[in-house]
Structure formats: C-alpha cells, structure tokens
Motif scaffolding. Structure first.
Motif, PDB file in Angstrom:
ATOM      1  N   LEU A   1       1.144  -1.416  -0.037  1.00 14.44           N
ATOM      2  CA  LEU A   1       0.077  -0.063  -0.174  1.00 14.44           C
ATOM      3  C   LEU A   1       0.936   1.196   0.065  1.00 14.44           C
ATOM      4  O   LEU A   1       0.525   2.105  -0.691  1.00 14.44           O
ATOM      5  CB  LEU A   1      -0.828  -0.059   1.424  1.00 14.44           C
ATOM      6  CG  LEU A   1      -1.881  -0.913   1.250  1.00 14.44           C
ATOM      7  CD1 LEU A   1      -2.592  -1.030   2.476  1.00 14.44           C
ATOM      8  CD2 LEU A   1      -3.119  -0.500   0.080  1.00 14.44           C
ATOM      9  N   ALA A   2       1.777   1.279   0.852  1.00 16.38           N
ATOM     10  CA  ALA A   2       2.824   2.344   0.701  1.00 16.38           C
ATOM     11  C   ALA A   2       3.534   2.568  -0.348  1.00 16.38           C
ATOM     12  O   ALA A   2       3.645   3.773  -0.754  1.00 16.38           O
ATOM     13  CB  ALA A   2       3.877   2.242   1.834  1.00 16.38           C
TER      14      ALA A   2
ATOM     15  N   HIS B   1       0.723   4.068  -2.651  1.00 12.85           N
ATOM     16  CA  HIS B   1       0.356   5.573  -2.005  1.00 12.85           C
ATOM     17  C   HIS B   1       1.506   6.627  -2.682  1.00 12.85           C
ATOM     18  O   HIS B   1       1.222   7.551  -2.595  1.00 12.85           O
ATOM     19  CB  HIS B   1      -0.062   5.555  -0.522  1.00 12.85           C
ATOM     20  CG  HIS B   1      -1.113   4.813  -0.474  1.00 12.85           C
ATOM     21  ND1 HIS B   1      -1.398   4.569   0.916  1.00 12.85           N
ATOM     22  CD2 HIS B   1      -2.152   4.382  -0.949  1.00 12.85           C
ATOM     23  CE1 HIS B   1      -2.629   4.031   1.032  1.00 12.85           C
ATOM     24  NE2 HIS B   1      -3.155   3.894  -0.307  1.00 12.85           N
ATOM     25  N   ASP B   2       2.835   6.087  -2.382  1.00 15.13           N
ATOM     26  CA  ASP B   2       3.869   7.028  -2.755  1.00 15.13           C
ATOM     27  C   ASP B   2       3.983   7.382  -4.339  1.00 15.13           C
ATOM     28  O   ASP B   2       4.166   8.476  -4.706  1.00 15.13           O
ATOM     29  CB  ASP B   2       5.295   6.334  -2.477  1.00 15.13           C
ATOM     30  CG  ASP B   2       5.578   6.387  -0.903  1.00 15.13           C
ATOM     31  OD1 ASP B   2       4.915   7.067  -0.365  1.00 15.13           O
ATOM     32  OD2 ASP B   2       6.493   5.683  -0.517  1.00 15.13           O
TER      33      ASP B   2
ATOM     34  N   GLY C   1      -0.797   8.217  -4.699  1.00 16.40           N
ATOM     35  CA  GLY C   1      -1.659   8.689  -3.833  1.00 16.40           C
ATOM     36  C   GLY C   1      -2.538   7.684  -3.244  1.00 16.40           C
ATOM     37  O   GLY C   1      -2.310   6.375  -3.481  1.00 16.40           O
ATOM     38  N   SER C   2      -3.502   7.891  -2.338  1.00 15.28           N
ATOM     39  CA  SER C   2      -4.467   7.169  -1.714  1.00 15.28           C
ATOM     40  C   SER C   2      -5.018   6.018  -2.510  1.00 15.28           C
ATOM     41  O   SER C   2      -5.491   6.311  -3.658  1.00 15.28           O
ATOM     42  CB  SER C   2      -5.182   7.806  -0.810  1.00 15.28           C
ATOM     43  OG  SER C   2      -6.052   6.820  -0.170  1.00 15.28           O
ATOM     44  N   THR C   3      -5.270   4.880  -2.056  1.00 13.00           N
ATOM     45  CA  THR C   3      -6.126   3.874  -2.756  1.00 13.00           C
ATOM     46  C   THR C   3      -7.589   4.115  -2.576  1.00 13.00           C
ATOM     47  O   THR C   3      -8.422   3.473  -3.149  1.00 13.00           O
ATOM     48  CB  THR C   3      -5.429   2.629  -2.380  1.00 13.00           C
ATOM     49  OG1 THR C   3      -5.686   2.340  -0.983  1.00 13.00           O
ATOM     50  CG2 THR C   3      -4.166   2.375  -2.776  1.00 13.00           C
ATOM     51  N   TRP C   4      -7.982   5.035  -1.425  1.00 13.11           N
ATOM     52  CA  TRP C   4      -9.325   5.489  -1.228  1.00 13.11           C
ATOM     53  C   TRP C   4      -9.469   6.840  -1.324  1.00 13.11           C
ATOM     54  O   TRP C   4      -8.446   7.456  -0.489  1.00 13.11           O
ATOM     55  CB  TRP C   4      -9.993   4.688  -0.270  1.00 13.11           C
ATOM     56  CG  TRP C   4      -9.378   4.998   1.164  1.00 13.11           C
ATOM     57  CD1 TRP C   4      -9.703   6.095   2.012  1.00 13.11           C
ATOM     58  CD2 TRP C   4      -8.101   4.313   1.751  1.00 13.11           C
ATOM     59  NE1 TRP C   4      -9.012   6.267   3.217  1.00 13.11           N
ATOM     60  CE2 TRP C   4      -8.220   5.087   2.967  1.00 13.11           C
ATOM     61  CE3 TRP C   4      -7.451   3.236   1.535  1.00 13.11           C
ATOM     62  CZ2 TRP C   4      -7.098   4.788   3.897  1.00 13.11           C
ATOM     63  CZ3 TRP C   4      -6.255   2.816   2.182  1.00 13.11           C
ATOM     64  CH2 TRP C   4      -6.204   3.659   3.648  1.00 13.11           C
ATOM     65  N   TYR C   5     -10.186   7.419  -1.872  1.00 16.34           N
ATOM     66  CA  TYR C   5     -10.460   8.940  -2.072  1.00 16.34           C
ATOM     67  C   TYR C   5     -11.679   9.209  -2.998  1.00 16.34           C
ATOM     68  O   TYR C   5     -12.404   8.363  -3.343  1.00 16.34           O
ATOM     69  CB  TYR C   5      -9.282   9.415  -2.899  1.00 16.34           C
ATOM     70  CG  TYR C   5      -9.175   9.159  -4.206  1.00 16.34           C
ATOM     71  CD1 TYR C   5      -9.561   9.794  -5.401  1.00 16.34           C
ATOM     72  CD2 TYR C   5      -8.512   7.843  -4.427  1.00 16.34           C
ATOM     73  CE1 TYR C   5      -9.442   9.294  -6.818  1.00 16.34           C
ATOM     74  CE2 TYR C   5      -8.186   7.499  -5.881  1.00 16.34           C
ATOM     75  CZ  TYR C   5      -8.916   8.175  -6.800  1.00 16.34           C
ATOM     76  OH  TYR C   5      -8.516   7.798  -8.148  1.00 16.34           O
TER      77      TYR C   5
ATOM     78  N   ASN D   1     -10.482   0.966  -2.173  1.00 10.70           N
ATOM     79  CA  ASN D   1      -9.819  -0.268  -2.385  1.00 10.70           C
ATOM     80  C   ASN D   1     -10.401  -1.437  -1.992  1.00 10.70           C
ATOM     81  O   ASN D   1     -10.337  -1.873  -0.915  1.00 10.70           O
ATOM     82  CB  ASN D   1      -8.395  -0.002  -1.747  1.00 10.70           C
ATOM     83  CG  ASN D   1      -7.342  -0.966  -1.796  1.00 10.70           C
ATOM     84  OD1 ASN D   1      -7.737  -2.076  -2.161  1.00 10.70           O
ATOM     85  ND2 ASN D   1      -6.167  -0.674  -1.385  1.00 10.70           N
TER      86      ASN D   1
ATOM     87  N   GLU E   1      -5.485  -0.168   7.544  1.00 12.94           N
ATOM     88  CA  GLU E   1      -6.014   0.496   6.560  1.00 12.94           C
ATOM     89  C   GLU E   1      -7.507   0.377   6.151  1.00 12.94           C
ATOM     90  O   GLU E   1      -8.125   1.278   5.710  1.00 12.94           O
ATOM     91  CB  GLU E   1      -5.089   0.579   5.409  1.00 12.94           C
ATOM     92  CG  GLU E   1      -3.737   1.023   5.629  1.00 12.94           C
ATOM     93  CD  GLU E   1      -2.799   0.146   6.030  1.00 12.94           C
ATOM     94  OE1 GLU E   1      -1.486   0.465   6.372  1.00 12.94           O
ATOM     95  OE2 GLU E   1      -2.958  -0.850   6.585  1.00 12.94           O
TER      96      GLU E   1
ATOM     97  N   GLN F   1     -10.172   3.253   5.899  1.00 12.17           N
ATOM     98  CA  GLN F   1     -10.803   3.286   4.835  1.00 12.17           C
ATOM     99  C   GLN F   1     -12.409   3.318   5.023  1.00 12.17           C
ATOM    100  O   GLN F   1     -13.365   4.181   4.696  1.00 12.17           O
ATOM    101  CB  GLN F   1     -10.547   2.177   3.625  1.00 12.17           C
ATOM    102  CG  GLN F   1     -11.447   2.318   2.451  1.00 12.17           C
ATOM    103  CD  GLN F   1     -11.048   1.294   1.353  1.00 12.17           C
ATOM    104  OE1 GLN F   1     -10.784   1.546   0.257  1.00 12.17           O
ATOM    105  NE2 GLN F   1     -11.576   0.201   1.759  1.00 12.17           N
TER     106      GLN F   1
END
Length: 166
Positions: free
Chosen positions: A114-115, A118-119, A122-126, A139, A149, A153
């Motif tokens: 996940l990190a 995200h890097d 961006g986030s996997t939930w938005y 996600n 997470e 989420q």
C-alpha cells in the motif's frame, strides 16, 4: 434519443505494463507485446480529449513482492505520463496485492505494498468531484481484511457518504 451528456470520461483497465524479459520463456508469447499495445491504447485514450480518465487497476504484469515490481510500476507510471494521461487510479491486485486467498497468484495486500502505491499514485481510497457528480474510489483489496487501513478506509467512506447524502 438521449439527453446531452454532462461530460465524457474514459475508463481503462488491465494495461499490465511488462518489463522486457529478453529471451526468457513466457506463458504466452503475446505478452512480449503487452507494453507496446498498452502504449498504443493509451495514446488513443489521450487523443479522445475526455474530461478525465479512470484506470481500474492492474497497471503492471508484476505484482508486489516480486523482484521487479517497483521498477515495473514506476515504468508504468512513466508510460502513462509519456502518453499525457493522468488518471484517477483504482488499485488492482497486481498493484497492491490481493485478498488473503491462497488460490490467487498475487500475495495478500500488505502495509508495504500500500505504501508503495500511495507514494507513486496517492491514496487507494479517495473522492473527487466533477461537474455535478461525486465519485468515490475504494480499495476493494483491503475490504474485510485485518489491515488497519481497512478500518481507516471504512470510516472515511462512511464519513464521506454522510457528508454527501444529498
């Protein structure tokens, strides 16, 4: 017979960018052309001039915990940028891992996978808004998992739904 659309967008998925494996044998010979074919499709998508693009996941053929994963996902991101596509990303199992299922070829999603995503993306939930529409991206790989997470989420999701109940 339809009213005019508020806007147009493109949905793409499973571009499965693949690092050149040289002469190594492959399950399917056609895999050697995956990245090139994806590039052609991505350039066509860019030419549509839609208001936005959503990529439904599986950016790469590799998956987390394989030796070339970080290189492959970085190169996949570079391919998108080179085609002038900056999509809203939905994480796929090749991008962050899978549900904890021993029958799946990809390992379970982890804090590390996940990190990495995200890097890069961006986030996997938005959420995002466009015109009069409110979009929520989740996600699904972490739903009902034991990862912290997953709970984060879920709480975010419920808060967002409450804030946009109208």
């Amino acid at each position: 017979h339809l009213p005019p659309a508020l806007f147009e967008y493109v949905v793409i998925a499973d571009t499965h960018y693949m690092i050149d494996v040289g002469d190594r044998p492959l399950e399917f010979e056609s895999r050697r052309k995956q990245s090139t074919r994806a590039g052609v499709a991505l350039r066509q998508v860019a030419g549509l001039n839609a208001q936005f693009v959503i990529h439904l996941g599986d950016l790469v053929q590799e998956y987390p915990e394989t030796p070339d994963f970080k290189r492959a996902i970085s190169e996949a991101r570079d391919q998108l940028q080179a085609c002038n596509i900056h999509p809203h990303h939905v994480a796929g199992n090749h991008d962050v891992g899978d549900k904890n299922d021993p029958t799946m070829p990809t390992p379970p999603t982890s804090a590390d996978s996940l990190a990495t995503f995200h890097d890069l993306f961006g986030s996997t939930w938005y959420r995002f808004d466009h015109d009069k529409c409110h979009f929520i991206v989740l996600n699904s790989q972490i739903l009902n998992s034991n990862l912290p997470e997953a709970q984060e989420q879920w709480q975010w999701f419920e808060t967002d739904l409450s804030a946009h109940s109208d």
